[in-house]
Design an enzyme around this catalytic site. Structure first.
Site, PDB file in Angstrom:
ATOM      1  N   CYS A 170       0.800  -1.226   0.000  1.00 40.84           N
ATOM      2  CA  CYS A 170       0.000   0.000   0.000  1.00 40.84           C
ATOM      3  C   CYS A 170       0.834   1.279   0.000  1.00 40.84           C
ATOM      4  CB  CYS A 170      -0.938   0.004   1.201  1.00 40.84           C
ATOM      5  SG  CYS A 170      -2.196  -1.301   1.149  1.00 40.84           S
ATOM      6  N   PHE A 218      -9.690  -5.408  -0.067  1.00 37.79           N
ATOM      7  CA  PHE A 218      -8.884  -5.103  -1.249  1.00 37.79           C
ATOM      8  C   PHE A 218      -9.646  -5.264  -2.562  1.00 37.79           C
ATOM      9  CE2 PHE A 218      -5.600  -5.828   1.932  1.00 37.79           C
ATOM     10  CZ  PHE A 218      -4.741  -4.780   1.662  1.00 37.79           C
ATOM     11  N   HIS A 308      -3.859   7.591   2.098  1.00 37.43           N
ATOM     12  CA  HIS A 308      -4.191   6.268   1.582  1.00 37.43           C
ATOM     13  C   HIS A 308      -5.242   5.617   2.483  1.00 37.43           C
ATOM     14  CE1 HIS A 308      -3.977   2.207   0.122  1.00 37.43           C
ATOM     15  NE2 HIS A 308      -3.662   1.787   1.334  1.00 37.43           N
ATOM     16  N   ASN A 341      -9.685  -0.788  -1.016  1.00 33.93           N
ATOM     17  CA  ASN A 341      -8.249  -0.545  -0.932  1.00 33.93           C
ATOM     18  C   ASN A 341      -7.572  -1.223  -2.113  1.00 33.93           C
ATOM     19  OD1 ASN A 341      -5.515  -0.512  -0.342  1.00 33.93           O
ATOM     20  ND2 ASN A 341      -5.746  -1.147   1.783  1.00 33.93           N
TER      21      ASN A 341
END
Length: 398
Positions: A170, A218, A308, A341
């Protein structure tokens, strides 16, 4: 003497090779696979795809995770057709790494190409003007790798300077942007294409107590950013200035977040401690970053934020620790809701969302001049970039 003349030329070039101003983001592009999964349907989709419907307690736990995630939908390349063609992907007793690598070796650069073409179109210059390429992915286990494939797909010059970042997870997008900043500021006229592309196929697995949190968060996507210093007056439009950058590793946290190649793909480990570790260390990281530009007492609510969105808990913890007003992380929460994500690619989506929100504001005088980009990855590593809004800077005459 020829030697003296050559030395003089080298010295002269060294004095003029640096840019005059900071690196800037000149264009942004994003892309996703076509397959969309609503978060409310994901547990049914995932347990059906892996033929694990009998694991009712684990499925109920995933439903609770998905419900609390702050995610509405995700884009995922993997589908039933791929599973039917490659059943070894959902059989943990059969090696499948080679199968996965064969698929992502084609699809990861292809997704990056889609994002990069959007960024290049917005930039307005030919792809052959790109001097450097930085490609970040956790999906690559082969050489020549995705950077070379993307360069070929885009028709970049054979002399383009390529760098591949692997398994940064990430934080990959933040690390790639920091490298792009260094290149742009130390090579006058450089134009750097940053590309991040991720497919969860490489780490997809059957349900497991230790992994369902990650599977619930994810998604797949690609982001592309063009970076350069000293924007030309004939068409380049700076979106964000990157004023200072730093990387911090939280000591003793190597166990909390990581990835490992196995015969069944990339095995990722995500500890529930990660949001707390970030919360406990974020304030000092930010203080150090802003002191480097002479601001020893920043007001966090005076900044714009490109964070993020590793998960809802990470955003909640940062907001709580810094006492941020609820709308300060709105761009990150919007991206998390719409895409989940997407690992290193996600930060490009956040910057794009920030840019869109900024363009809708009628009063530019009210826009924050300073901001910060944050990305988190294995280590646990925190990537920090101090940003500046070039529009506010111009309005304020600085």
């Amino acid at each position: 003497m020829p030697g003296a003349t050559t030395a003089a030329i080298v010295d002269s070039r060294r004095c003029t090779q640096h840019s005059e101003g900071p690196a800037t983001v000149l264009a942004i592009g994003t892309a996703n696979p076509e397959n969309i999964i609503l978060q409310d349907d994901f547990a049914d989709y995932y347990f059906g795809l892996t033929k694990s419907e009998h694991l009712t307690e684990l499925k109920d736990k995933m439903k609770r995770i998905c419900h609390k995630s702050g995610i509405e939908k995700r884009y995922i390349h993997l589908n039933t057709e791929i599973i039917h063609a490659h059943p070894e992907i959902i059989d943990k007793h059969v090696p499948s790494l080679e199968t996965r690598v064969d698929i992502v070796a084609t699809e990861v650069p292809k997704l990056a190409e889609s994002a990069a073409r959007k960024a290049i179109a917005e930039w307005g210059r030919p792809a052959t003007d790109i001097t450097h390429l930085i490609f970040s992915t956790y999906s690559g286990c082969r050489a020549p790798s995705a950077d070379l494939q993307l360069a070929s797909l885009l028709g970049l010059r054979p002399s383009v300077s390529r760098t591949i970042l692997s398994l940064h997870g990430c934080s990959g997008g933040g690390r790639a942007l920091q490298l792009a900043k260094e290149i742009a500021e130390n090579n006058r006229g450089a134009r750097v294409l940053v590309a991040c592309s991720e497919l969860t196929l490489i780490c997809f697995s059957t349900p497991d107590e230790s992994k369902i949190v990650g599977h619930g968060l994810f998604g797949d996507g690609a982001g592309a950013v063009i970076v350069g210093a000293d924007p030309s007056a004939d068409g380049e439009h700076p979106l964000f200035e990157m004023v200072a950058a730093s990387q911090t590793m939280i000591p003793g946290t190597e166990h909390a977040l990581g990835m490992q190649a196995t015969s069944s793909g990339i095995d990722f480990h995500l500890s529930i401690q990660v949001p707390t570790l970030i919360k406990d260390n974020i304030h000092q990281c930010l203080l150090d970053a802003f002191r480097s530009v002479g601001n020893t007492d920043p007001n966090w609510n005076d900044l714009f934020w490109a964070v993020h969105p590793g998960g809802r808990a990470i955003l909640d913890n940062i907001e709580d620790k810094l006492q941020l007003q609820p709308w300060k992380l709105a761009a990150s929460r919007q991206v998390l809701s719409e895409y989940g994500n997407m690992s290193g690619a996600t930060i490009a989506f956040v910057l794009d969302e920030l840019r869109r929100r900024r363009e809708k504001e009628e009063d530019m005088q009210q826009q924050p001049e300073w901001g910060v980009l944050l990305a988190f990855g294995p280590g646990v590593t925190i990537e920090t970039i101090v940003l500046r809004n070039p529009l506010s800077r111009g309005l304020k005459g600085n």
